[in-house]
Write an enzyme that holds these catalytic residues in place. Structure first.
Site, short mmCIF file in Angstrom:
data_model
loop_
_atom_site.label_atom_id
_atom_site.label_comp_id
_atom_site.label_asym_id
_atom_site.label_seq_id
_atom_site.Cartn_x
_atom_site.Cartn_y
_atom_site.Cartn_z
N GLU A 59 -1.56 -0.62 8.18
CA GLU A 59 -2.58 -1.52 8.71
C GLU A 59 -1.98 -2.41 9.78
O GLU A 59 -0.76 -2.58 9.86
CB GLU A 59 -3.20 -2.37 7.60
CG GLU A 59 -2.24 -3.32 6.89
CD GLU A 59 -2.91 -4.05 5.72
OE1 GLU A 59 -3.11 -3.41 4.68
OE2 GLU A 59 -3.21 -5.24 5.86
N HIS A 65 0.83 -1.20 0.00
CA HIS A 65 0.00 0.00 0.00
C HIS A 65 0.87 1.25 0.00
O HIS A 65 1.96 1.25 0.56
CB HIS A 65 -0.90 0.02 1.24
CG HIS A 65 -1.72 -1.21 1.41
ND1 HIS A 65 -2.73 -1.56 0.55
CD2 HIS A 65 -1.66 -2.20 2.33
CE1 HIS A 65 -3.27 -2.70 0.94
NE2 HIS A 65 -2.64 -3.11 2.02
N ARG A 88 -1.46 -4.62 -6.26
CA ARG A 88 -1.17 -6.06 -6.30
C ARG A 88 0.10 -6.32 -7.11
O ARG A 88 0.22 -5.90 -8.24
CB ARG A 88 -2.32 -6.82 -6.98
CG ARG A 88 -3.56 -6.88 -6.15
CD ARG A 88 -4.53 -7.93 -6.73
NE ARG A 88 -5.85 -7.69 -6.18
CZ ARG A 88 -6.92 -7.34 -6.90
NH1 ARG A 88 -6.84 -7.28 -8.22
NH2 ARG A 88 -8.07 -7.12 -6.33
N HIS A 102 3.04 -7.72 1.67
CA HIS A 102 2.38 -8.66 2.58
C HIS A 102 1.27 -9.43 1.86
O HIS A 102 0.79 -9.00 0.81
CB HIS A 102 1.80 -7.93 3.79
CG HIS A 102 0.77 -6.90 3.43
ND1 HIS A 102 1.11 -5.68 2.91
CD2 HIS A 102 -0.59 -6.90 3.50
CE1 HIS A 102 0.01 -4.98 2.68
NE2 HIS A 102 -1.05 -5.70 3.02
ZN ZN Z 1 -3.06 -4.95 2.90
#
Ligand code: ZN
Length: 316
Positions: A113, A95, A190, A170
């Site tokens: 996150e 991200h 992605r 991740h």
């Molecule tokens: Zn994520």
């Protein structure tokens, strides 16, 4: 303290376990995500009852910010809370940070996150970080799909907590149910998706160029430093404190007072059952339920045994 109604999301890697674990009335399909507190346009969560019934966090953020949240200078409501159920690998992803999200996407927040593991099968694992040295190495890795040796695989267990700052590669493996607390963003780049096909029969879109541009290289593994405070009737554990948010777990075993606070908090019940009481008001706490606590909501006396997690954001 007000209850929030969740929004459910079907995902190709999802499952049905949120139903039995949290007694949710799930819609049909493979439900991968339950957004328990969201101000995001892709799925806003309304207040269930009380004076703000039907309203959403972003609405109140613009109309009653000072009174309910605090004197924040932030553009948009900052937090997003989810429960995830994985029955397959999620895409290998990364991200952007706040600056990159503004510059590349015109969005207010990047995405730091964190994951609190609620259930995990014995062989459950996540991908967290990499061992590449340069951006060229990552580019080569993406071209040759050399993911197995380049990414770090980590076994996970129930009760563990992971912080995944923006820029960290991740992926969540199968067999995991977790609580995710993140910045208010749905922006994912992605890198790899196991060549899976989406609903339309085509491979799901990758965002390799942007992913490589925002990845932290070399990797900077985060070191977990929990801070535990014994209180009357329970234990408070500070799981994380970073500029984006502070995450605290509260294990209630007796009569535990959740003190009045100067800024708003989101409260997610993750284990057990109990009550939150204030004067005549008695609120049932059940695993999976999500609440919003306005700033200066007063003290609440909690009884359990129940475990909940609060998330909050420092005043900027
Ligand atoms: Zn994520």
């Amino acid at each position: 303290m007000y209850a929030i109604q969740p929004v459910f999301k079907e995902r190709i890697w999802g499952g049905r376990r949120l139903e039995a674990l949290f007694q949710f009335d799930l819609p049909e399909g493979q439900i991968g995500e339950c957004w328990t507190a969201s101000a995001h346009a892709s799925g806003r969560t309304p207040f269930l009852d009380g004076p703000y019934q039907g309203k959403t966090l972003d609405e109140l953020w613009s109309t009653d910010r000072t009174e309910l949240f605090g004197d924040y200078l932030l553009d948009a409501f900052p937090l997003h809370v989810k429960l995830l159920d994985s029955s397959a690998y999620l895409s290998v992803q990364v991200h952007p940070n706040d600056e990159e999200a503004r510059r590349l996407e015109g969005e207010p927040y990047g995405k730091n996150e964190c994951w609190y593991i609620l259930e995990a099968t014995p062989d459950a694992e996540i991908i967290l970080g990499h061992n590449l040295k340069t951006r060229d190495d990552l580019f080569r890795c993406a071209q040759e799909k050399d993911w197995h040796t380049s990414l770090r695989h980590q076994r996970v267990k129930k009760g563990e907590f992971y912080y995944i700052p923006s820029g960290t590669i991740h992926a969540l493996g199968p067999g995991i149910v977790l609580l995710e607390i993140q910045q208010m963003s749905d922006r994912t780049y992605r890198l790899y998706d196991y060549d899976r096909l989406g609903d339309d029969g085509k491979p799901r879109e990758l965002h390799v160029e942007k992913a490589i541009a925002v990845t932290t290289i070399p990797d900077e593994p985060w070191m977990n430093q929990l801070e535990t405070i014994e209180k009357e009737g329970g234990v408070m554990t500070k799981l994380l404190q970073v500029p984006s948010f502070t995450i605290i777990r509260h294990d209630v075993t007796g009569r535990y007072v959740l003190r009045d606070h100067s800024v708003f908090r989101l409260l997610t019940v993750i284990e057990g059952e109990g009550e939150a009481c204030q004067g005549e008001q008695h609120i049932h706490l059940q695993k999976g339920s999500q609440f919003f606590l306005p700033r200066h909501a007063g003290d609440f006396e909690m009884t359990g045994p129940v475990t909940f997690v609060t998330s909050e954001v420092f005043l900027n």
